[in-house]
Design a protein around this motif. Structure first.
Motif, short mmCIF file in Angstrom:
data_model
loop_
_atom_site.label_atom_id
_atom_site.label_comp_id
_atom_site.label_asym_id
_atom_site.label_seq_id
_atom_site.Cartn_x
_atom_site.Cartn_y
_atom_site.Cartn_z
N ASP A 13 0.80 -1.22 0.00
CA ASP A 13 0.00 0.00 0.00
C ASP A 13 0.84 1.27 0.00
N PHE A 14 2.12 1.15 0.40
CA PHE A 14 2.93 2.36 0.56
C PHE A 14 4.20 2.39 -0.28
N THR A 15 4.41 1.43 -1.19
CA THR A 15 5.66 1.42 -1.96
C THR A 15 5.74 2.58 -2.95
N GLY A 16 4.64 3.25 -3.20
CA GLY A 16 4.66 4.42 -4.07
C GLY A 16 4.96 5.72 -3.32
N HIS A 17 5.10 5.64 -2.01
CA HIS A 17 5.37 6.82 -1.19
C HIS A 17 6.74 7.40 -1.53
N ALA A 18 6.86 8.70 -1.52
CA ALA A 18 8.10 9.40 -1.88
C ALA A 18 9.29 9.00 -1.01
N SER A 23 15.72 4.65 -0.81
CA SER A 23 16.15 3.26 -0.74
C SER A 23 16.50 2.72 -2.12
N LYS A 24 17.52 1.87 -2.18
CA LYS A 24 17.92 1.24 -3.44
C LYS A 24 16.90 0.22 -3.92
N ILE A 25 16.15 -0.37 -2.99
CA ILE A 25 15.17 -1.39 -3.36
C ILE A 25 13.84 -1.15 -2.65
N ARG A 26 12.81 -1.81 -3.16
CA ARG A 26 11.47 -1.76 -2.55
C ARG A 26 10.91 -3.18 -2.49
N GLU A 27 11.74 -4.12 -2.14
CA GLU A 27 11.32 -5.52 -2.12
C GLU A 27 11.68 -6.18 -0.79
N THR A 28 11.09 -7.32 -0.55
CA THR A 28 11.34 -8.07 0.67
C THR A 28 12.81 -8.43 0.78
N ASN A 59 15.09 9.16 7.86
CA ASN A 59 13.83 9.10 7.12
C ASN A 59 13.75 7.87 6.23
N SER A 60 14.55 6.86 6.51
CA SER A 60 14.53 5.64 5.71
C SER A 60 13.21 4.91 5.89
N PRO A 61 12.64 4.40 4.80
CA PRO A 61 11.40 3.64 4.93
C PRO A 61 11.58 2.37 5.76
N TRP A 62 12.79 1.83 5.79
CA TRP A 62 13.07 0.59 6.52
C TRP A 62 12.93 0.76 8.02
N LEU A 63 12.97 1.97 8.51
CA LEU A 63 12.84 2.24 9.94
C LEU A 63 11.39 2.42 10.37
N ASN A 64 10.50 2.53 9.40
CA ASN A 64 9.10 2.85 9.66
C ASN A 64 8.23 1.59 9.71
N GLY A 65 7.64 1.32 10.86
CA GLY A 65 6.79 0.13 11.04
C GLY A 65 5.52 0.14 10.21
N LEU A 66 5.06 1.30 9.79
CA LEU A 66 3.88 1.38 8.93
C LEU A 66 4.23 0.99 7.49
N LEU A 67 5.43 1.33 7.06
CA LEU A 67 5.85 1.08 5.68
C LEU A 67 6.45 -0.31 5.47
N VAL A 68 7.04 -0.86 6.54
CA VAL A 68 7.75 -2.15 6.42
C VAL A 68 7.44 -3.03 7.64
N GLN A 69 6.94 -4.22 7.37
CA GLN A 69 6.72 -5.21 8.42
C GLN A 69 8.05 -5.92 8.67
N CYS A 70 8.32 -6.26 9.92
CA CYS A 70 9.56 -6.94 10.27
C CYS A 70 9.23 -8.10 11.21
#
Length: 93
Positions: A13-18, A23-28, A59-70
């Motif tokens: 739902d959020f991979t299109g976010h600015a 990030s170099k990638i947007r994949e698992t 501001n990395s997406p990888w740090l955001n729990g809404l943008l990335v499940q871990c």
């Protein structure tokens, strides 16, 4: 120190976010780390693109729990001594 593996999975739902431009990638990907916080930090560092002046990487997406499940997970690929592997097989030491 107990090292385990974590699967970091971007939310479709959020991979299109600015913010993903940072990030170099947007994949698992799978990360070898001692805890979720370290896994997110490793991903944010290894996958960072050239940041604009004054960007400290927080501001990395990888740090955001809404943008990335871990979650703890066993990687489907041979991990060897790598710190991060993507679902498509890209390797980061």
């Amino acid at each position: 120190m107990n090292i385990t593996f974590f699967r970091l999975e971007p939310s479709a739902d959020f991979t299109g976010h600015a913010i993903w431009e940072r990030s170099k990638i947007r994949e698992t990907c799978w990360v070898r780390a001692s805890n979720e916080q370290d896994a997110r930090l490793i991903a944010s560092i290894k996958l960072r693109t050239a940041a604009p002046s004054g960007d400290d990487g927080s501001n990395s997406p990888w740090l955001n729990g809404l943008l990335v499940q871990c979650n703890q997970d066993v990687p489907p690929l041979d991990f060897g001594n790598r710190s991060l592997i993507t679902v498509s097989g890209k390797i980061y030491l």
